[in-house]
Design a protein around this motif. Structure first.
Motif, mmCIF file in Angstrom:
data_model
loop_
_atom_site.group_PDB
_atom_site.id
_atom_site.type_symbol
_atom_site.label_atom_id
_atom_site.label_comp_id
_atom_site.label_asym_id
_atom_site.label_seq_id
_atom_site.Cartn_x
_atom_site.Cartn_y
_atom_site.Cartn_z
ATOM 1 N N MET A 1 -4.180 -3.510 5.396
ATOM 2 C CA MET A 1 -2.868 -2.978 5.778
ATOM 3 C C MET A 1 -2.978 -1.965 6.923
ATOM 4 O O MET A 1 -2.188 -1.999 7.861
ATOM 5 C CB MET A 1 -2.212 -2.316 4.559
ATOM 6 C CG MET A 1 -0.850 -1.743 4.824
ATOM 7 S SD MET A 1 0.383 -3.033 5.108
ATOM 8 C CE MET A 1 1.015 -3.278 3.454
ATOM 9 N N SER A 2 -3.950 -1.061 6.837
ATOM 10 C CA SER A 2 -4.011 0.012 7.844
ATOM 11 C C SER A 2 -4.249 -0.580 9.234
ATOM 12 O O SER A 2 -3.636 -0.139 10.214
ATOM 13 C CB SER A 2 -5.087 1.036 7.482
ATOM 14 O OG SER A 2 -6.346 0.409 7.335
ATOM 15 N N ARG B 1 0.852 -1.190 0.000
ATOM 16 C CA ARG B 1 0.000 0.000 0.000
ATOM 17 C C ARG B 1 0.888 1.239 0.000
ATOM 18 O O ARG B 1 1.964 1.245 0.588
ATOM 19 C CB ARG B 1 -0.904 0.072 1.239
ATOM 20 C CG ARG B 1 -1.881 -1.070 1.436
ATOM 21 C CD ARG B 1 -3.041 -1.058 0.439
ATOM 22 N NE ARG B 1 -4.004 -2.098 0.750
ATOM 23 C CZ ARG B 1 -3.916 -3.383 0.387
ATOM 24 N NH1 ARG B 1 -2.871 -3.790 -0.346
ATOM 25 N NH2 ARG B 1 -4.846 -4.251 0.717
ATOM 26 N N ALA B 2 0.385 2.292 -0.620
ATOM 27 C CA ALA B 2 1.121 3.555 -0.691
ATOM 28 C C ALA B 2 0.792 4.418 0.527
ATOM 29 O O ALA B 2 -0.376 4.478 0.939
ATOM 30 C CB ALA B 2 0.715 4.297 -1.969
ATOM 31 N N TYR B 3 1.801 5.056 1.119
ATOM 32 C CA TYR B 3 1.567 6.003 2.221
ATOM 33 C C TYR B 3 2.452 7.236 2.024
ATOM 34 O O TYR B 3 3.682 7.111 1.936
ATOM 35 C CB TYR B 3 1.837 5.335 3.586
ATOM 36 C CG TYR B 3 0.784 4.284 3.886
ATOM 37 C CD1 TYR B 3 -0.492 4.655 4.281
ATOM 38 C CD2 TYR B 3 1.050 2.938 3.701
ATOM 39 C CE1 TYR B 3 -1.489 3.700 4.497
ATOM 40 C CE2 TYR B 3 0.064 1.982 3.913
ATOM 41 C CZ TYR B 3 -1.202 2.371 4.312
ATOM 42 O OH TYR B 3 -2.189 1.438 4.510
#
Ligand SMILES: Cc1cc2nc3c(=O)[nH]c(=O)nc-3n(C[C@H](O)[C@H](O)[C@H](O)COP(=O)(O)OP(=O)(O)OC[C@H]3O[C@@H](n4cnc5c(N)ncnc54)[C@H](O)[C@@H]3O)c2cc1C
Ligand code: FES
Length: 371
Positions: free
Chosen positions: A98-99, A72-74
């Motif tokens: 993911m979060s 995932r992109a952050y």
């Protein structure tokens, strides 16, 4: 250790598995609770040097969840000019893999595999610039904007920054005290205007959804600079950004001055539609990556990236929803249909760039060169 986060040995740094080009192993320095459902993850700088990134770019975090590798992109919320350690802020999404995995499990000392920062939601800072940077944020969309605000205030002494920040209520404001401090330290150059869905009785600011009227009133109340010296950056939920875009368009702000970062897309729904459309049928594609040529057949209902990964081809990707451009390639022959092309600029589209994570072959002769 479980979840793809492997604990760094205290004494033997060499025991951390090495990673391939573009990937980094980073050690978690600290996990900070920002709100009840958001954490900031600070990373140590690696032994090999300082992580290079631009304000507004994002990391791709990789973790093994339920036996499957997830990415995932952050966005980085820190500034490369101000902060010693890079950090991302992750807000829990209901049911999100993911979060919630990160919120439940991550702790200082864990080592994570990440992809080096990338992203086009950036601006070039110059100490001679004399501009007004207007930021529109909603919820977790504050992260890249925080990085841009801190960077602009530190690098451009003659520029001003204004942030219009929409949240559910006071408790859900990420970086509340950091923003107050930034405002105090830059009282003549930085202003935050909060918009709260539900406000306490003593609240004197805007309440309810961010509307075109609030945007108009706010822009009129801010210090005015020549319109071509004002740049707009927005990041937040889709409906919020639609309102901001419509407002700026009604105010005749040229598109070139408006920058947008989306965290979510409806590429998934469009993929389902594409699967039942007549134009998408099983077709062979050729993908050229890292000097190698791969040929495989993409069925309706799957994307060129998905099938490539299924074939065990180590193609680059992050968001898998057409937003981040990590998978970008050039379609040098044939035609593809993209479920979403928001990540690409008009110039990139005209040059033939495509996003394999949301692409389906439309012709028999599709060749995509990646990297
Ligand atoms: C360029 C980029 C930068 C990003 N930066 C950040 C950041 O700084 N901080 C941050 O918290 N997130 C950020 N995101 C979003 C992040 O990558 C994940 O999509 C998000 O954390 C949800 O992942 P998940 O695995 O928990 O949920 P998933 O298991 O992937 O999704 C579960 C469900 O939630 C929905 N969903 C996914 N994301 C969201 C969302 N953001 N809001 C509401 N519903 C959602 C999905 O459609 C799905 O139905 C960014 C995304 C992109 C593309
Ligand atoms: S993986 Fe993000 S745009 Fe394709």
């Amino acid at each position: 250790m479980a979840f793809g986060l492997f604990k760094k040995k205290q004494t033997e740094k060499s025991e951390i598995p090495s990673v391939k080009a573009g990937h980094l192993n980073v050690t978690v320095k600290e996990v900070v609770n920002e709100t009840a459902d958001a954490i900031s993850i600070y990373f140590e700088q690696p032994d090999s040097g300082t992580i290079q990134y631009k304000a507004g770019q994002f990391f791709t975090l990789i973790a093994n969840i339920n036996g499957k590798q997830e990415r995932r992109a952050y966005s980085l919320c820190t500034s490369p000019f101000v902060d010693q350690y890079p950090a991302v802020t992750v807000k829990r999404v209901e049911g999100g893999l993911m979060s919630n995995h990160l919120g439940d499990n991550l702790k200082a000392g864990d080592v994570m595999e990440v992809l080096e920062p990338i992203g086009n939601f950036v601006t070039t800072f110059d100490s001679n610039n004399e501009r007004h940077i207007v930021l529109f944020g909603g919820g977790s969309g504050i992260t890249p904007l925080m990085s841009i605000a801190k960077s602009a205030l530190s690098q451009e002494p003659k520029s001003m920054v204004s942030l219009i920040y929409a949240n559910r209520d006071t408790d859900s404001i990420i970086f509340k005290s950091a923003l107050e401090k930034l405002e105090l330290d830059n009282s003549d150059r930085f202003k935050v205007i909060h918009v709260l869905g539900e406000a306490p009785s003593e609240w004197k600011g805007f309440t309810g959804f961010l509307t075109q009227e609030i945007i108009k009133q706010t822009l009129e109340s801010l210090p005015q600079m020549a319109s071509d010296q004002t740049e707009f950056f927005m990041c937040g939920p889709g409906p919020m950004m639609d309102i901001v875009e419509a407002s700026l368009s009604n105010l005749n702000i040229p598109k070139a001055q408006v920058h947008k970062e989306s965290f979510t897309s409806d590429a998934g729904k469009k993929k389902e539609k594409a699967a039942v459309s007549n134009e998408i049928i099983a077709r062979e594609v050729t993908v050229i990556y890292d000097g190698e040529e791969f040929k495989y057949t993409v069925e309706p209902g799957e994307t060129i990236l998905e099938k490539g990964l299924e074939e065990d081809i180590d193609l680059p990707f992050s968001c898998q929803s057409g937003l981040c451009t990590a998978c970008r390639g050039k379609c040098v022959s044939g035609k593809v249909k993209m479920d979403e092309d928001e990540g690409l600029s008009e110039a990139e589209l005209n040059e033939g760039y495509v996003l394999p994570c949301v692409s389906h072959p439309l012709t028999e002769d599709v060749v995509i060169e990646i990297g």
